[in-house]
Design a protein around this motif. Structure first.
Motif, short mmCIF file in Angstrom:
data_model
loop_
_atom_site.label_atom_id
_atom_site.label_comp_id
_atom_site.label_asym_id
_atom_site.label_seq_id
_atom_site.Cartn_x
_atom_site.Cartn_y
_atom_site.Cartn_z
N MET A 179 0.80 -1.22 0.00
CA MET A 179 0.00 0.00 0.00
C MET A 179 0.83 1.28 0.00
O MET A 179 0.29 2.36 -0.20
N ALA A 180 2.12 1.18 0.26
CA ALA A 180 2.95 2.39 0.33
C ALA A 180 4.36 2.07 -0.14
O ALA A 180 4.87 0.97 0.10
N ALA A 181 4.98 3.04 -0.78
CA ALA A 181 6.35 2.84 -1.27
C ALA A 181 7.04 4.18 -1.41
O ALA A 181 6.40 5.24 -1.43
N GLY A 182 8.36 4.13 -1.51
CA GLY A 182 9.17 5.31 -1.77
C GLY A 182 10.09 5.03 -2.94
O GLY A 182 10.45 3.87 -3.20
N LEU A 183 10.47 6.08 -3.65
CA LEU A 183 11.31 5.89 -4.82
C LEU A 183 12.09 7.16 -5.14
O LEU A 183 11.76 8.25 -4.66
N THR A 184 13.12 6.99 -5.96
CA THR A 184 13.92 8.10 -6.43
C THR A 184 14.06 7.99 -7.95
O THR A 184 14.35 6.91 -8.47
N ILE A 185 13.84 9.11 -8.65
CA ILE A 185 14.02 9.15 -10.10
C ILE A 185 14.79 10.42 -10.46
O ILE A 185 14.94 11.32 -9.63
N ALA A 186 15.27 10.49 -11.69
CA ALA A 186 15.92 11.71 -12.17
C ALA A 186 14.85 12.74 -12.51
O ALA A 186 13.81 12.41 -13.08
N GLU A 187 15.12 13.99 -12.15
CA GLU A 187 14.13 15.04 -12.38
C GLU A 187 13.78 15.18 -13.86
O GLU A 187 12.61 15.37 -14.22
N ASP A 188 14.77 15.05 -14.73
CA ASP A 188 14.50 15.24 -16.15
C ASP A 188 13.80 14.04 -16.79
O ASP A 188 13.50 14.06 -18.00
N ARG A 189 13.52 13.00 -15.98
CA ARG A 189 12.81 11.84 -16.52
C ARG A 189 11.43 11.67 -15.89
O ARG A 189 10.82 10.61 -15.99
N PHE A 190 10.94 12.73 -15.26
CA PHE A 190 9.63 12.65 -14.61
C PHE A 190 8.53 12.32 -15.61
O PHE A 190 7.71 11.43 -15.39
N ASP A 191 8.49 13.02 -16.73
CA ASP A 191 7.44 12.78 -17.73
C ASP A 191 7.54 11.38 -18.31
O ASP A 191 6.52 10.71 -18.53
N THR A 192 8.76 10.92 -18.55
CA THR A 192 8.93 9.56 -19.05
C THR A 192 8.45 8.54 -18.03
O THR A 192 7.76 7.56 -18.38
N PHE A 193 8.81 8.76 -16.75
CA PHE A 193 8.35 7.86 -15.70
C PHE A 193 6.83 7.84 -15.62
O PHE A 193 6.21 6.77 -15.47
#
Length: 637
Positions: free
Chosen positions: A429-443
């Protein structure tokens, strides 16, 4: 706001073992999967044996060697309430066993991120650690554990999070969710795992004849208030084992045996220890404890829990209370911005994306988890909220809806799109994650694509389950007390919700935001009710005379005089009606609720006490959530 369907819980055939209980309780228990009295166990002696935990033997041997050589131990915790209580539990327990060199480190989420990262491992080694013990983290700390091992430091991982494809190369791992672990209660919180480690270690030392007059055997029951608080705060399902832990902790607190730090949190939240409930853990104590990790440093919360006396504990608790107020203000602003963002997208309810993915550059990283939960409750969609991290990264927090395992969804995204997610972890029901800012739309696109395989229209239909009508003679303080004693209620063992017809006798606003009601039953019994944070533009409504409510019973202890009442509901209709319901997963005083299943205008209303006539519904409109609670404002925190 999402629509909700009102649905009565299915009640299977009631087991003969439940026939000793009140008939309504029989129905409630059966609908929650209870068929045997053993499932309602409350004695600590009925806990699942620690021997069923994989890795527990290696863990206690590691501790015994550390005790014999008085190794320097550094506990690495987490920055939420489960992590804080886990840290305080293990540190207190180890010192009671005679360990003389025990310290703790908790990562500041804004500098080091989650768990035993490489940076945290370096800090621990720099403090002279000879044994690192993780609590509520570590199962995914491959690099942090590897660095510690290269530096000659032993590592014991205790965690409850789901593991990835590879486990860390620790000297011992205790986690009920690791592969091939036979422990049946997979729902242990991090603090529960830490407590089990201490129970196993005590039994091991007892067999060795370790305890004597100079080193007495520790009474681990003294830690149960911490275990109960952390278990409820982490919103893990309250299976039989967890209910035992929570019940035992509540009993200690109610009998005046709470540690100073827990008592100080109870006091600052304006609760009474002798009447504390599991809901108070989740919605009064835990938010104050969590505020430290969200806005500042969780060491403040841990210091409160470890305080040796009440004056010092109250000093820490006052600081936590101030941080919690600040957190509320930040959260309120972020929620308004998030809702405005959704409104700008002009989604109709039926056009909402299957998954909501939101980001704003100035949002506070420490509050995104709460915001994700609020938005999820309002729209009944899985929600991921992101805030700026360091060096071009975004930190995200995810909250899911029943039926969609959010960590597994992120795992599939990570597998199908390598490198898109830098790191992630969590639960169903809950999670945390890290992504690159410039890949937000792709994610965002990738997440939506993968989610379509699992999300169905049925999954996106929110349902408010009730336990049916309540007999008139059960609208009493005695029965409300019986329900309280029948718990503890919580995640996956929900507090009962009833429904029934009422005549509105009075309705008025309190403090311009809470709707106070006086209701009348079919037998003429008067019932006080309150809707916290009501829609003051729509209510009071003098045209509404008859209502059918979904509600929960509560007891008003105002000025220590008890009276019975109802609480919690939400504007709603059954599937064949025009209005639908909204209901939070658990009671939260900031979004409390009462369900109006149907309404009758004053012109159409039957006479008082004549409720046999069918209700004539008013024109359809959505009524926002509100709670009814026997005229008491004590639920506010």
């Amino acid at each position: 706001m999402s629509s909700k369907t009102i649905q009565r819980r299915d009640v299977p055939s009631i087991s003969p073992e439940l026939q000793q209980f009140h008939p309504v309780l029989q129905r409630i228990y059966a609908s929650r999967g209870i068929a045997q009295q053993l499932q309602l166990a409350r004695s600590a002696a009925q806990l699942v044996p620690f021997s069923e935990l994989k890795g527990i033997d290696a863990a206690v041997r590691l501790l015994q060697q550390a005790l014999e050589n008085q190794l320097r131990i550094v506990i690495v915790g987490d920055f939420d309430a489960d992590g804080a209580t886990s840290t305080a539990t293990l540190l207190s327990g180890l010192k009671a066993f005679g360990f003389r060199h025990v310290e703790y480190l908790v990562p500041n989420r804004f500098e080091y991120g989650y768990g035993l990262s490489v940076e945290m491992a370096e800090l621990a080694v720099g403090q002279g650690a000879e044994l690192i013990i993780t609590v509520d983290n570590g199962i995914s700390a491959l690099e942090g554990v590897a660095l510690a091992k290269r530096m000659g430091v032993k590592v014991l991982v205790t965690d409850h999070h789901l593991p990835g494809a590879e486990l860390p190369d620790a000297d011992a791992i205790v986690n009920p969710n690791q592969p091939d672990c036979p422990f049946p209660s997979k729902q242990l919180a991090g603090v529960g795992v830490a407590f089990y480690l201490l129970m196993a270690f005590r039994a091991y030392l007892r067999e060795l004849g370790h305890f004597n007059s100079e080193q007495p055997e520790p009474n681990l029951a003294e830690l149960l208030d911490l275990v109960a608080l952390g278990t409820v705060a982490d919103v893990v399902p309250l299976d039989t084992n967890n209910r035992i832990l929570v019940h035992q902790g509540l009993q200690r607190i109610r009998s005046g045996k709470a540690r100073p730090g827990v008592q100080a949190l109870i006091d600052v939240a304006n609760r009474k220890a002798e009447k504390l409930t599991a809901q108070d853990f989740g919605f009064a104590l835990a938010p104050r404890l969590n505020a430290a990790g969200r806005l500042d440093d969780m060491s403040l919360g841990i210091s409160c829990l470890l305080a040796p006396d009440l004056p010092r504990a109250r000093m820490y608790a006052a600081e936590l209370d101030g941080l919690n107020q600040e957190r509320r203000e930040i959260e309120a602003g972020m929620q308004q911005e998030a809702l405005a963002s959704l409104q700008r997208l002009s989604f109709a309810q039926e056009q909402l994306p299957d998954v909501l993915c939101l980001y704003q550059s100035d949002w506070h990283q420490g509050v995104i988890g709460i915001l994700a939960g609020r938005i999820k409750e309002q729209f009944h969609r899985p929600v991921l909220v992101f805030a700026k991290g360091d060096e071009g990264e975004l930190k995200g927090s995810a909250r899911s809806i029943p039926g969609l395992h959010i960590r597994d969804l992120l795992d599939e995204v990570s597998t199908q799109y390598p490198g898109l997610i830098k790191k992630f972890g969590g639960h169903a029901m809950a999670a945390g994650l890290t992504i690159a800012e410039d890949r937000f739309d792709t994610f965002k696109l990738a997440l939506g694509f993968v989610a379509k395989k699992y999300i169905t229209p049925e999954l996106l239909t929110a349902v408010l389950y009730t336990d049916g009508d309540l007999p008139g003679d059960c609208l009493s303080v005695a029965f409300a007390q019986l329900l309280q004693q029948a718990g503890p209620w919580g995640q996956a063992f929900p507090e009962p919700v009833f429904e029934g017809d009422f005549l509105i006798r009075q309705q008025r606003l309190i403090a311009d935001k809470h709707l106070k009601l006086m209701l009348e039953t079919a037998t003429g019994q008067l019932v006080d009710a309150i809707w916290f944070n009501a829609d003051n533009k729509a209510w009071p409504d003098a045209n509404v005379k008859m209502i059918r409510l979904a509600y929960q019973l509560d007891i008003n202890d105002y000025r220590d005089q008890q009276s019975g009442g109802q609480r919690r509901g939400d504007a709603a209709k059954r599937p064949d009606d025009e209005e639908r319901a909204f209901r939070p997963r658990q009671f939260d005083p900031q979004s409390s609720w009462l369900a109006v299943l149907s309404r009758t205008s004053m012109r159409q209303a039957p006479r008082s006490r004549d409720m046999a006539e069918p209700l004539v519904h008013a024109s359809p409109r959505v009524v926002p959530p509100f709670r009814i609670s026997w005229g008491s404002l004590k639920g506010l925190s």
